[in-house]
Design a protein around this motif. Structure first.
Motif, mmCIF file in Angstrom:
data_model
loop_
_atom_site.group_PDB
_atom_site.id
_atom_site.type_symbol
_atom_site.label_atom_id
_atom_site.label_comp_id
_atom_site.label_asym_id
_atom_site.label_seq_id
_atom_site.Cartn_x
_atom_site.Cartn_y
_atom_site.Cartn_z
ATOM 1 N N ALA A 1 71.079 41.744 20.114
ATOM 2 C CA ALA A 1 71.200 41.455 18.683
ATOM 3 C C ALA A 1 70.697 40.046 18.445
ATOM 4 C CB ALA A 1 72.654 41.585 18.212
ATOM 5 N N GLU A 2 70.487 39.717 17.174
ATOM 6 C CA GLU A 2 70.103 38.359 16.786
ATOM 7 C C GLU A 2 70.679 38.079 15.406
ATOM 8 O OE1 GLU A 2 66.207 35.467 17.127
ATOM 9 O OE2 GLU A 2 65.906 37.601 16.740
ATOM 10 N N HIS A 3 71.323 36.934 15.275
ATOM 11 C CA HIS A 3 71.959 36.559 14.019
ATOM 12 C C HIS A 3 71.546 35.133 13.661
ATOM 13 C CE1 HIS A 3 74.520 40.085 14.599
ATOM 14 N NE2 HIS A 3 74.775 39.630 15.827
ATOM 15 N N ASP A 4 70.845 35.001 12.547
ATOM 16 C CA ASP A 4 70.403 33.680 12.081
ATOM 17 C C ASP A 4 69.656 32.917 13.171
ATOM 18 O OD1 ASP A 4 71.597 34.115 9.567
ATOM 19 O OD2 ASP A 4 73.532 33.393 10.314
ATOM 20 N N GLY A 5 68.841 33.643 13.922
ATOM 21 C CA GLY A 5 68.045 33.003 14.958
ATOM 22 C C GLY A 5 68.772 32.759 16.266
ATOM 23 N N HIS A 6 70.049 33.152 16.350
ATOM 24 C CA HIS A 6 70.803 32.972 17.585
ATOM 25 C C HIS A 6 71.005 34.333 18.241
ATOM 26 C CE1 HIS A 6 71.881 29.379 15.154
ATOM 27 N NE2 HIS A 6 71.511 28.823 16.293
ATOM 28 N N ARG A 7 70.807 34.368 19.541
ATOM 29 C CA ARG A 7 70.636 35.623 20.247
ATOM 30 C C ARG A 7 71.896 36.106 20.960
ATOM 31 N NH1 ARG A 7 65.532 33.800 23.791
ATOM 32 N NH2 ARG A 7 66.977 32.062 24.174
ATOM 33 N N GLU A 8 72.030 37.427 21.014
ATOM 34 C CA GLU A 8 73.010 38.078 21.876
ATOM 35 C C GLU A 8 72.224 38.852 22.923
ATOM 36 O OE1 GLU A 8 76.217 41.696 21.591
ATOM 37 O OE2 GLU A 8 76.211 40.219 19.961
ATOM 38 N N PHE A 9 72.610 38.711 24.188
ATOM 39 C CA PHE A 9 71.767 39.177 25.275
ATOM 40 C C PHE A 9 72.290 40.458 25.910
ATOM 41 C CE2 PHE A 9 71.411 34.529 25.090
ATOM 42 C CZ PHE A 9 70.042 34.382 24.952
ATOM 43 N N TYR A 10 71.355 41.287 26.369
ATOM 44 C CA TYR A 10 71.716 42.324 27.323
ATOM 45 C C TYR A 10 72.100 41.642 28.635
ATOM 46 C CZ TYR A 10 69.387 45.717 24.243
ATOM 47 O OH TYR A 10 69.026 46.505 23.186
ATOM 48 N N THR A 11 72.751 42.384 29.507
ATOM 49 C CA THR A 11 73.053 41.847 30.829
ATOM 50 C C THR A 11 72.298 42.639 31.886
ATOM 51 O OG1 THR A 11 75.028 43.247 31.048
ATOM 52 C CG2 THR A 11 75.330 41.015 30.170
ATOM 53 N N VAL A 12 72.140 42.030 33.046
ATOM 54 C CA VAL A 12 71.474 42.669 34.175
ATOM 55 C C VAL A 12 72.442 42.667 35.357
ATOM 56 C CG1 VAL A 12 69.225 41.926 33.350
ATOM 57 C CG2 VAL A 12 70.433 40.511 34.998
ATOM 58 N N PRO A 13 72.235 43.547 36.339
ATOM 59 C CA PRO A 13 73.206 43.659 37.440
ATOM 60 C C PRO A 13 73.323 42.416 38.304
ATOM 61 C CG PRO A 13 71.806 45.609 37.314
ATOM 62 C CD PRO A 13 71.202 44.589 36.402
ATOM 63 N N ASP A 14 72.318 41.532 38.279
ATOM 64 C CA ASP A 14 72.371 40.347 39.140
ATOM 65 C C ASP A 14 73.624 39.528 38.876
ATOM 66 O OD1 ASP A 14 69.916 41.239 39.856
ATOM 67 O OD2 ASP A 14 68.791 39.575 39.012
ATOM 68 N N ARG A 15 74.242 39.055 39.944
ATOM 69 C CA ARG A 15 75.412 38.198 39.824
ATOM 70 C C ARG A 15 74.984 36.743 39.816
ATOM 71 N NH1 ARG A 15 78.866 41.852 44.166
ATOM 72 N NH2 ARG A 15 78.920 43.721 42.844
ATOM 73 N N ILE A 16 75.857 35.893 39.350
ATOM 74 C CA ILE A 16 75.505 34.492 39.158
ATOM 75 C C ILE A 16 75.915 33.686 40.384
ATOM 76 C CG2 ILE A 16 75.912 32.433 37.760
ATOM 77 C CD1 ILE A 16 76.208 34.254 35.354
ATOM 78 N N LEU A 17 74.925 33.195 41.111
ATOM 79 C CA LEU A 17 75.168 32.373 42.296
ATOM 80 C C LEU A 17 75.460 30.944 41.855
ATOM 81 C CD1 LEU A 17 75.123 32.108 45.408
ATOM 82 C CD2 LEU A 17 72.677 31.593 45.208
ATOM 83 N N LEU A 18 76.556 30.416 42.345
ATOM 84 C CA LEU A 18 76.960 29.053 42.024
ATOM 85 C C LEU A 18 76.420 28.075 43.062
ATOM 86 C CD1 LEU A 18 80.665 29.914 41.142
ATOM 87 C CD2 LEU A 18 78.738 29.674 39.554
ATOM 88 N N GLN A 19 76.433 26.817 42.722
ATOM 89 C CA GLN A 19 75.845 25.812 43.609
ATOM 90 C C GLN A 19 76.571 25.696 44.938
ATOM 91 O OE1 GLN A 19 75.077 22.011 41.755
ATOM 92 N NE2 GLN A 19 74.285 22.956 39.881
ATOM 93 N N ASP A 20 77.846 26.085 44.985
ATOM 94 C CA ASP A 20 78.590 25.985 46.244
ATOM 95 C C ASP A 20 78.432 27.214 47.126
ATOM 96 O OD1 ASP A 20 80.090 27.892 44.939
ATOM 97 O OD2 ASP A 20 82.040 26.963 45.393
ATOM 98 N N GLY A 21 77.634 28.192 46.674
ATOM 99 C CA GLY A 21 77.410 29.398 47.459
ATOM 100 C C GLY A 21 78.276 30.574 47.065
ATOM 101 N N GLY A 22 79.275 30.360 46.201
ATOM 102 C CA GLY A 22 80.091 31.457 45.696
ATOM 103 C C GLY A 22 79.436 32.117 44.491
ATOM 104 N N TYR A 23 80.169 33.074 43.908
ATOM 105 C CA TYR A 23 79.669 33.799 42.753
ATOM 106 C C TYR A 23 80.661 33.707 41.601
ATOM 107 C CZ TYR A 23 76.235 35.836 45.910
ATOM 108 O OH TYR A 23 75.214 35.996 46.803
ATOM 109 N N ALA A 24 80.138 33.699 40.387
ATOM 110 C CA ALA A 24 80.969 33.549 39.198
ATOM 111 C C ALA A 24 81.791 34.804 38.941
ATOM 112 C CB ALA A 24 80.095 33.246 37.989
ATOM 113 N N ALA A 25 83.018 34.599 38.438
ATOM 114 C CA ALA A 25 83.899 35.715 38.100
ATOM 115 C C ALA A 25 84.764 35.344 36.899
ATOM 116 C CB ALA A 25 84.791 36.088 39.288
ATOM 117 N N VAL A 26 85.260 36.367 36.233
ATOM 118 C CA VAL A 26 86.251 36.203 35.171
ATOM 119 C C VAL A 26 87.333 37.240 35.424
ATOM 120 C CG1 VAL A 26 84.638 35.301 33.461
ATOM 121 C CG2 VAL A 26 85.038 37.768 33.616
ATOM 122 N N ARG A 27 88.473 37.062 34.749
ATOM 123 C CA ARG A 27 89.528 38.080 34.848
ATOM 124 C C ARG A 27 89.705 38.726 33.485
ATOM 125 N NH1 ARG A 27 95.624 38.034 37.569
ATOM 126 N NH2 ARG A 27 95.403 40.195 38.297
#
Length: 255
Positions: A97-123
């Motif tokens: 989606a896009e609202h007033d020029g600001h975007r909402e994104f699809y997601t992809v299966p790739d996980r987010i690698l952090l600088q310490d070598g771990g991966y991002a998570a939420v609960r």
């Protein structure tokens, strides 16, 4: 997508004056050049790509690959798949989606690698949404007043960044997300909050069963389609019904 339908599209392109070259191996099944483009979107060669699973990432990958070769993509699909592909490709291009020029994104299966070598998570048991919001007027490290990037679940922001550039190499720091995880020497997946180890699991599936979820990357169009972006927007979707080929073309033509 059946071979019969693909053959019908290639025959139709041939009748339109295209020089159709069939290809083997990975990549498009054919390249068509020199004819009268359906909808006159572009006069560049067309990479013919049959599709059956039109995920945003798949479509972006085909578009990027063709654009890097100075080609536009002609997707061949059945009616249902063609409709799904067109909904992703039409404005807003490759965006949820896009609202007033600001975007909402699809997601992809790739996980987010952090600088310490771990991966991002939420609960959360809810859905995750990546979107931009207006900047607060301060300059980012890159010197631009870019929109902030937010990760939200159930209407609550759980992570925020100066811009989409924060997710590119070298990636976010470990404290950018409320949780991170990694497989340790005991072969178990350890989940950490910003202070301590909060759980140990046999694998990612067990971690997810306790509502700790890996964070998917947002599909940021300019991160996937890096070359000839205007040409990538010159897509066409071909569908075949009772032997008749119908073309849907981009509303914003490429070069």
């Amino acid at each position: 997508m059946s071979r019969t339908d693909t053959d019908a599209v290639l025959a139709d392109l041939n009748e339109r004056g295209y020089d159709v070259t069939r290809l083997d191996g990975d990549g498009p099944v054919a390249v068509a050049a020199g004819g009268e483009a359906p909808g006159a979107v572009t006069d560049r060669p067309l990479a013919v790509e049959p599709i059956s699973r039109p995920s945003p990432l798949t479509l972006a990958s085909y578009l990027a690959g063709a654009a890097s070769k100075e080609q536009a993509v002609l997707f061949v699909a059945d009616d249902r798949t063609g409709h799904r592909a067109t909904s992703v490709l039409e404005q807003p291009f490759l965006l949820a989606a896009e609202h007033d020029g600001h975007r909402e994104f699809y997601t992809v299966p790739d996980r987010i690698l952090l600088q310490d070598g771990g991966y991002a998570a939420v609960r959360t048991d809810g859905s995750l949404t990546w979107r931009e919001e207006p900047a607060d007027g301060t300059l980012t490290d890159g010197g631009t007043d870019a929109p902030r990037l937010l990760l939200e679940t159930e209407g609550e922001a759980v992570a925020a960044f100066d811009s989409v550039a924060a997710l590119t190499c070298p990636g976010p720091t470990a404290d950018a997300f409320p949780y991170r995880y990694e497989r340790e020497g005991d072969k178990r997946v350890h989940v950490y909050d910003r202070q301590r180890d909060v759980g140990r699991y046999a694998g990612v599936a067990a971690m997810k069963a306790n509502a700790y979820r890996p964070v998917p990357l947002p599909l940021v169009p300019e991160h996937h389609v890096r070359e000839n972006r205007a040409l990538a927007r010159a897509w066409t979707v071909a569908t075949v019904t009772d032997g008749e080929v119908t073309y849907t073309t981009a509303t914003a033509p490429g070069r």
